[in-house]
Enzyme design. Structure first.
Site, PDB file in Angstrom:
ATOM      1  N   TYR A  26       0.823  -1.214   0.000  1.00 24.10           N
ATOM      2  CA  TYR A  26       0.000   0.000   0.000  1.00 24.10           C
ATOM      3  C   TYR A  26       0.866   1.278   0.000  1.00 24.10           C
ATOM      4  CZ  TYR A  26      -3.204   3.479   2.105  1.00 24.10           C
ATOM      5  OH  TYR A  26      -3.927   4.599   2.401  1.00 24.10           O
ATOM      6  N   ASN A  50       1.619  -9.762   1.429  1.00 22.63           N
ATOM      7  CA  ASN A  50       0.375  -9.007   1.663  1.00 22.63           C
ATOM      8  C   ASN A  50       0.046  -8.088   0.491  1.00 22.63           C
ATOM      9  OD1 ASN A  50      -1.875  -8.299   3.231  1.00 22.63           O
ATOM     10  ND2 ASN A  50      -0.844  -6.465   4.007  1.00 22.63           N
ATOM     11  N   PHE A 100      10.077  -0.623   3.561  1.00 22.05           N
ATOM     12  CA  PHE A 100       8.659  -0.747   3.941  1.00 22.05           C
ATOM     13  C   PHE A 100       8.304  -2.178   4.336  1.00 22.05           C
ATOM     14  CE2 PHE A 100       8.443   2.742   0.745  1.00 22.05           C
ATOM     15  CZ  PHE A 100       7.777   3.697   1.486  1.00 22.05           C
ATOM     16  N   SER A 144       6.397   3.423  13.233  1.00 22.64           N
ATOM     17  CA  SER A 144       4.961   3.620  13.473  1.00 22.64           C
ATOM     18  C   SER A 144       4.740   4.355  14.787  1.00 22.64           C
ATOM     19  CB  SER A 144       4.304   2.233  13.545  1.00 22.64           C
ATOM     20  OG  SER A 144       2.994   2.342  14.031  1.00 22.64           O
ATOM     21  N   TYR A 169       3.415  -6.891  16.918  1.00 23.49           N
ATOM     22  CA  TYR A 169       3.773  -6.112  15.730  1.00 23.49           C
ATOM     23  C   TYR A 169       4.486  -4.819  16.137  1.00 23.49           C
ATOM     24  CZ  TYR A 169       3.221  -2.384  12.357  1.00 23.49           C
ATOM     25  OH  TYR A 169       3.473  -1.294  11.557  1.00 23.49           O
ATOM     26  N   LYS A 173       8.605  -3.073  15.634  1.00 23.54           N
ATOM     27  CA  LYS A 173       9.027  -1.725  15.197  1.00 23.54           C
ATOM     28  C   LYS A 173       9.929  -1.103  16.259  1.00 23.54           C
ATOM     29  CE  LYS A 173       6.916  -1.653  11.310  1.00 23.54           C
ATOM     30  NZ  LYS A 173       7.630  -1.595  10.060  1.00 23.54           N
ATOM     31  N   PHE A 198       1.616   7.978  11.410  1.00 26.77           N
ATOM     32  CA  PHE A 198       0.396   7.887  12.210  1.00 26.77           C
ATOM     33  C   PHE A 198      -0.588   6.988  11.438  1.00 26.77           C
ATOM     34  CE2 PHE A 198       1.028  10.120  16.189  1.00 26.77           C
ATOM     35  CZ  PHE A 198       2.386  10.324  16.032  1.00 26.77           C
ATOM     36  N   ASN A 199      -1.781   7.419  11.084  1.00 30.07           N
ATOM     37  CA  ASN A 199      -2.719   6.474  10.444  1.00 30.07           C
ATOM     38  C   ASN A 199      -2.877   6.766   8.949  1.00 30.07           C
ATOM     39  OD1 ASN A 199      -3.279   6.253  13.383  1.00 30.07           O
ATOM     40  ND2 ASN A 199      -4.825   4.809  12.699  1.00 30.07           N
ATOM     41  N   LEU A 220      -9.849   1.008  10.026  1.00 31.91           N
ATOM     42  CA  LEU A 220     -11.144   1.690   9.915  1.00 31.91           C
ATOM     43  C   LEU A 220     -11.528   2.077   8.481  1.00 31.91           C
ATOM     44  CD1 LEU A 220     -13.599   2.979  11.256  1.00 31.91           C
ATOM     45  CD2 LEU A 220     -12.210   5.006  11.732  1.00 31.91           C
TER      46      LEU A 220
HETATM   47  P1  NAD Z   1       1.637  -3.534   3.188  1.00 38.94           P
HETATM   48  O1  NAD Z   1       1.413  -4.856   3.819  1.00 38.94           O
HETATM   49  O2  NAD Z   1       0.670  -3.065   2.172  1.00 38.94           O
HETATM   50  O3  NAD Z   1       3.104  -3.452   2.549  1.00 38.94           O
HETATM   51  C1  NAD Z   1       4.211  -4.185   3.045  1.00 38.94           C
HETATM   52  C2  NAD Z   1       4.737  -5.038   1.902  1.00 38.94           C
HETATM   53  O4  NAD Z   1       5.878  -5.760   2.339  1.00 38.94           O
HETATM   54  C3  NAD Z   1       3.709  -6.063   1.417  1.00 38.94           C
HETATM   55  O5  NAD Z   1       3.479  -5.879   0.043  1.00 38.94           O
HETATM   56  C4  NAD Z   1       4.360  -7.411   1.701  1.00 38.94           C
HETATM   57  O6  NAD Z   1       4.055  -8.371   0.736  1.00 38.94           O
HETATM   58  C5  NAD Z   1       5.835  -7.059   1.735  1.00 38.94           C
HETATM   59  N1  NAD Z   1       6.657  -7.937   2.573  1.00 38.94           N
HETATM   60  C6  NAD Z   1       6.413  -8.355   3.840  1.00 38.94           C
HETATM   61  N2  NAD Z   1       7.403  -9.160   4.264  1.00 38.94           N
HETATM   62  C7  NAD Z   1       8.292  -9.252   3.243  1.00 38.94           C
HETATM   63  C8  NAD Z   1       9.514  -9.945   3.073  1.00 38.94           C
HETATM   64  N3  NAD Z   1      10.018 -10.732   4.010  1.00 38.94           N
HETATM   65  N4  NAD Z   1      10.178  -9.816   1.893  1.00 38.94           N
HETATM   66  C9  NAD Z   1       9.675  -9.028   0.914  1.00 38.94           C
HETATM   67  N5  NAD Z   1       8.514  -8.358   1.011  1.00 38.94           N
HETATM   68  C10 NAD Z   1       7.835  -8.465   2.173  1.00 38.94           C
HETATM   69  O7  NAD Z   1       1.753  -2.476   4.376  1.00 38.94           O
HETATM   70  P2  NAD Z   1       1.802  -0.886   4.289  1.00 38.94           P
HETATM   71  O8  NAD Z   1       0.580  -0.373   4.929  1.00 38.94           O
HETATM   72  O9  NAD Z   1       2.169  -0.447   2.944  1.00 38.94           O
HETATM   73  O10 NAD Z   1       3.010  -0.623   5.298  1.00 38.94           O
HETATM   74  C11 NAD Z   1       4.313  -0.382   4.853  1.00 38.94           C
HETATM   75  C12 NAD Z   1       5.211  -0.221   6.061  1.00 38.94           C
HETATM   76  O11 NAD Z   1       4.724   0.840   6.881  1.00 38.94           O
HETATM   77  C13 NAD Z   1       5.241  -1.449   6.986  1.00 38.94           C
HETATM   78  O12 NAD Z   1       6.549  -1.584   7.500  1.00 38.94           O
HETATM   79  C14 NAD Z   1       4.284  -1.093   8.090  1.00 38.94           C
HETATM   80  O13 NAD Z   1       4.609  -1.761   9.289  1.00 38.94           O
HETATM   81  C15 NAD Z   1       4.525   0.403   8.216  1.00 38.94           C
HETATM   82  N6  NAD Z   1       3.387   1.140   8.780  1.00 38.94           N
HETATM   83  C16 NAD Z   1       2.137   0.995   8.229  1.00 38.94           C
HETATM   84  C17 NAD Z   1       1.065   1.674   8.783  1.00 38.94           C
HETATM   85  C18 NAD Z   1      -0.330   1.485   8.241  1.00 38.94           C
HETATM   86  O14 NAD Z   1      -1.289   1.737   8.973  1.00 38.94           O
HETATM   87  N7  NAD Z   1      -0.506   1.079   6.993  1.00 38.94           N
HETATM   88  C19 NAD Z   1       1.273   2.530   9.876  1.00 38.94           C
HETATM   89  C20 NAD Z   1       2.546   2.663  10.396  1.00 38.94           C
HETATM   90  C21 NAD Z   1       3.611   1.959   9.836  1.00 38.94           C
HETATM   91  C1  WQD Z   2      -8.650   3.474  14.094  1.00 44.25           C
HETATM   92  C2  WQD Z   2      -9.804   3.774  15.021  1.00 44.25           C
HETATM   93  C3  WQD Z   2     -10.525   1.875  16.309  1.00 44.25           C
HETATM   94  C4  WQD Z   2     -11.992  -0.442  12.888  1.00 44.25           C
HETATM   95  C5  WQD Z   2      -3.496   0.430  13.605  1.00 44.25           C
HETATM   96  C6  WQD Z   2      -2.296  -0.304  14.150  1.00 44.25           C
HETATM   97  C7  WQD Z   2      -1.129   0.636  14.294  1.00 44.25           C
HETATM   98  C8  WQD Z   2      -0.844   1.379  12.984  1.00 44.25           C
HETATM   99  C9  WQD Z   2      -2.082   1.975  12.413  1.00 44.25           C
HETATM  100  C10 WQD Z   2       0.858   0.235  11.728  1.00 44.25           C
HETATM  101  C11 WQD Z   2      -9.665   3.134  16.407  1.00 44.25           C
HETATM  102  C12 WQD Z   2     -11.624   2.324  15.369  1.00 44.25           C
HETATM  103  C13 WQD Z   2     -11.449   0.543  13.689  1.00 44.25           C
HETATM  104  C14 WQD Z   2     -13.378  -0.751  13.020  1.00 44.25           C
HETATM  105  C15 WQD Z   2     -13.573   0.963  14.695  1.00 44.25           C
HETATM  106  N1  WQD Z   2      -0.355   0.504  11.969  1.00 44.25           N
HETATM  107  N2  WQD Z   2     -12.220   1.244  14.571  1.00 44.25           N
HETATM  108  N3  WQD Z   2     -14.101  -0.025  13.915  1.00 44.25           N
HETATM  109  O1  WQD Z   2      -5.867   0.944  15.746  1.00 44.25           O
HETATM  110  O2  WQD Z   2      -5.122   3.330  15.299  1.00 44.25           O
HETATM  111  O3  WQD Z   2      -3.800   1.492  14.467  1.00 44.25           O
HETATM  112  O4  WQD Z   2      -3.113   0.980  12.339  1.00 44.25           O
HETATM  113  O5  WQD Z   2       1.836   0.558  12.332  1.00 44.25           O
HETATM  114  O6  WQD Z   2      -0.040  -0.128  14.683  1.00 44.25           O
HETATM  115  O7  WQD Z   2      -2.626  -0.831  15.423  1.00 44.25           O
HETATM  116  O8  WQD Z   2      -6.007   1.943  13.401  1.00 44.25           O
HETATM  117  O9  WQD Z   2      -7.696   1.887  11.615  1.00 44.25           O
HETATM  118  O10 WQD Z   2      -7.532  -0.082  13.188  1.00 44.25           O
HETATM  119  O11 WQD Z   2      -8.437   2.063  14.045  1.00 44.25           O
HETATM  120  O12 WQD Z   2     -14.268   1.568  15.506  1.00 44.25           O
HETATM  121  O13 WQD Z   2     -13.900  -1.652  12.356  1.00 44.25           O
HETATM  122  O14 WQD Z   2     -11.007   3.205  14.463  1.00 44.25           O
HETATM  123  O15 WQD Z   2     -11.049   1.447  17.535  1.00 44.25           O
HETATM  124  O16 WQD Z   2     -10.216   4.024  17.329  1.00 44.25           O
HETATM  125  P1  WQD Z   2      -5.255   1.928  14.832  1.00 44.25           P
HETATM  126  P2  WQD Z   2      -7.434   1.378  12.981  1.00 44.25           P
END
Ligand code: NAD
Ligand code: WQD
Length: 374
Positions: A26, A50, A100, A144, A169, A173, A198-199, A220
């Site tokens: 993503y 993923n 990522f 994160s 998870y 990090k 953040f989100n 969400l």
């Molecule tokens: P995502 O799952 O869409 O992207 C991560 C990608 O990494 C996936 O396509 C997956 O197939 C690939 N991957 C996982 N393990 C692998 C491996 N061993 N070798 C090669 N590829 C691998 O997730 P995203 O939302 O795009 O997140 C990207 C990064 O940002 C992640 O590190 C995630 O922890 C971090 N992050 C995401 C969020 C969020 O809410 N989306 C928030 C904070 C931090």
């Molecule tokens: C947001 C708000 C829920 C779904 C997660 C990971 C965090 C980070 C970001 C990677 C909260 C509420 C949610 C639903 C709801 N990712 N909610 N109904 O929990 O802030 O964080 O993603 O690093 O590590 O934990 O994100 O989108 O799940 O929730 O009411 O069906 O929406 O309770 O208040 P969150 P979220």
């Protein structure tokens, strides 16, 4: 912008070739758009843990090519396979890595901690060792806001204590950040920026790329969009008895394209300065409740989201939003997109691609394993 223009305006990036791990995911795929547009050559890798894709390539990156008009080199590769990754470094003169790739499902991480520790920690260790052996010491790491745990003060600044985390998870990090601290102290050649997102929500405004995980998701915005599409009957709101203005949880939602520009800003800083290890929050600085987000989504999409209130979700925090002043002052980065745009852009992606990316017979012109398949 084309390379010629970049050269003419003297803004050709100093880091030419960027390895993007998790590039089919993503945030990775959205970031590749901005990297390519900023004049970087991107080598992306993903193991499709993923993300949609197969030996023919990644439909997300194919769409990135459509958006940018540029080729993206892609390898299906796994960070746990050191020789695969080493070969890629042998073939390409990588200047900097944006890391990522990780597994990120909080619930799954509690059920399969070893999977998460192995993939996220060992994947990172392998990558750092290969980088060192190829004299590449520049990295941007996806961290994160989850590393902060339950906030002691809001908005959260980067010096807020970390480590008091309730899920596996998040701990991966946190452990990686600690590892990077040790590494940057021991070996001054490393130059690393850890970005605490953040989100992230929304999608590229073209509607061509967006969020399409292959694992079960619980966040969400994608869940709400599934309800709006009629694919899920109701949105469960986890808790309306929080100490927040409307009782629902508050988060700092950030448009994925703002996040992408944050990475280009981080690369620019790394290419001009030796920072050792620096940490930046990437958020808007504004907290938005679940109810508020639902209301904006309903308004901009002209849909109705049926809600069902249930108990708080285990491990959820009450409220969290960023102080992003440091990123503004040092990365010269600010967010541009509103909550309305986050919802509109996500909805455009969902309605243009109700089943996500094409899942079979992906014809891609993306360069796969170093060879063009177009
Ligand atoms: P995502 O799952 O869409 O992207 C991560 C990608 O990494 C996936 O396509 C997956 O197939 C690939 N991957 C996982 N393990 C692998 C491996 N061993 N070798 C090669 N590829 C691998 O997730 P995203 O939302 O795009 O997140 C990207 C990064 O940002 C992640 O590190 C995630 O922890 C971090 N992050 C995401 C969020 C969020 O809410 N989306 C928030 C904070 C931090
Ligand atoms: C947001 C708000 C829920 C779904 C997660 C990971 C965090 C980070 C970001 C990677 C909260 C509420 C949610 C639903 C709801 N990712 N909610 N109904 O929990 O802030 O964080 O993603 O690093 O590590 O934990 O994100 O989108 O799940 O929730 O009411 O069906 O929406 O309770 O208040 P969150 P979220």
């Amino acid at each position: 912008m084309c390379i010629k223009n970049l050269l003419q305006t003297g803004t050709m990036p100093r880091f030419k070739t960027i390895l993007v791990t998790g590039g089919a995911g993503y945030i990775g795929s959205h970031c590749v758009v901005d990297l390519v547009n900023a004049g970087h050559e991107v080598v992306a890798i993903d193991n499709f843990a993923n993300a949609v894709g197969d030996d023919e390539g990644s439909p997300a990156l194919r769409r990135v090519e459509e958006i940018t008009g540029k080729k993206v080199t892609f390898y299906k590769a796994d960070l746990l396979n050191k020789s695969q990754i080493g070969d890629i470094f042998d073939k390409h003169p990588i200047d900097c890595v944006i890391h990522f790739a990780a597994l990120k499902a909080v619930g799954e991480s509690m059920q399969q901690p070893l999977l998460y520790y192995q993939n996220n920690l060992l994947g990172m260790l392998n990558l750092l060792e290969i980088m060192r052996s190829h004299n590449c010491f520049q990295m941007v790491f996806s961290s994160s806001c989850t590393v902060y745990g339950e906030p002691k003060h809001l908005p959260i600044t980067e010096d807020h204590p970390t480590g008091n985390i309730t899920n596996v998870y998040g701990r991966t990090k946190y452990f990686i950040e600690e590892m990077l601290k040790d590494l940057s102290i021991a070996d001054k050649r490393w130059n690393i920026i850890s970005l605490r997102y953040f989100n992230p929500v929304g999608a590229h405004p073209s509607g061509l790329i967006g969020e399409d995980p292959t694992k079960e998701f619980t966040n969400l915005m994608p869940f709400m969009a599934q309800v709006a599409l009629g694919k899920k009957p109701v949105l469960t709101v986890f808790g309306n008895d929080y100490q927040t203005p409307d009782g629902t949880g508050v988060r700092d939602y950030i448009h994925v394209m703002d996040l992408a520009s944050g990475h280009v800003a981080a690369l620019n800083l790394l290419s001009e300065n030796h920072v050792g290890l620096k940490v930046y929050n990437l958020g808007t600085g504004r907290g938005v409740s679940v109810k508020e987000l639902v209301e904006v989504f309903e308004k901009v999409t002209s849909t109705k989201i049926p809600l069902q209130y249930e108990a708080r979700r285990l491990g959820d925090i009450t409220a969290m939003w960023a102080d992003a002043t440091l990123a503004k002052n040092e990365l010269h980065w600010v967010t541009k997109h509103t909550i309305e745009e986050m919802c509109t852009d996500f909805w455009r992606w969902q309605t243009m691609n109700p089943d996500g990316y094409p899942k079979k017979n992906v014809k891609t012109s993306v360069i796969v394993n170093g060879k063009s398949s177009s």
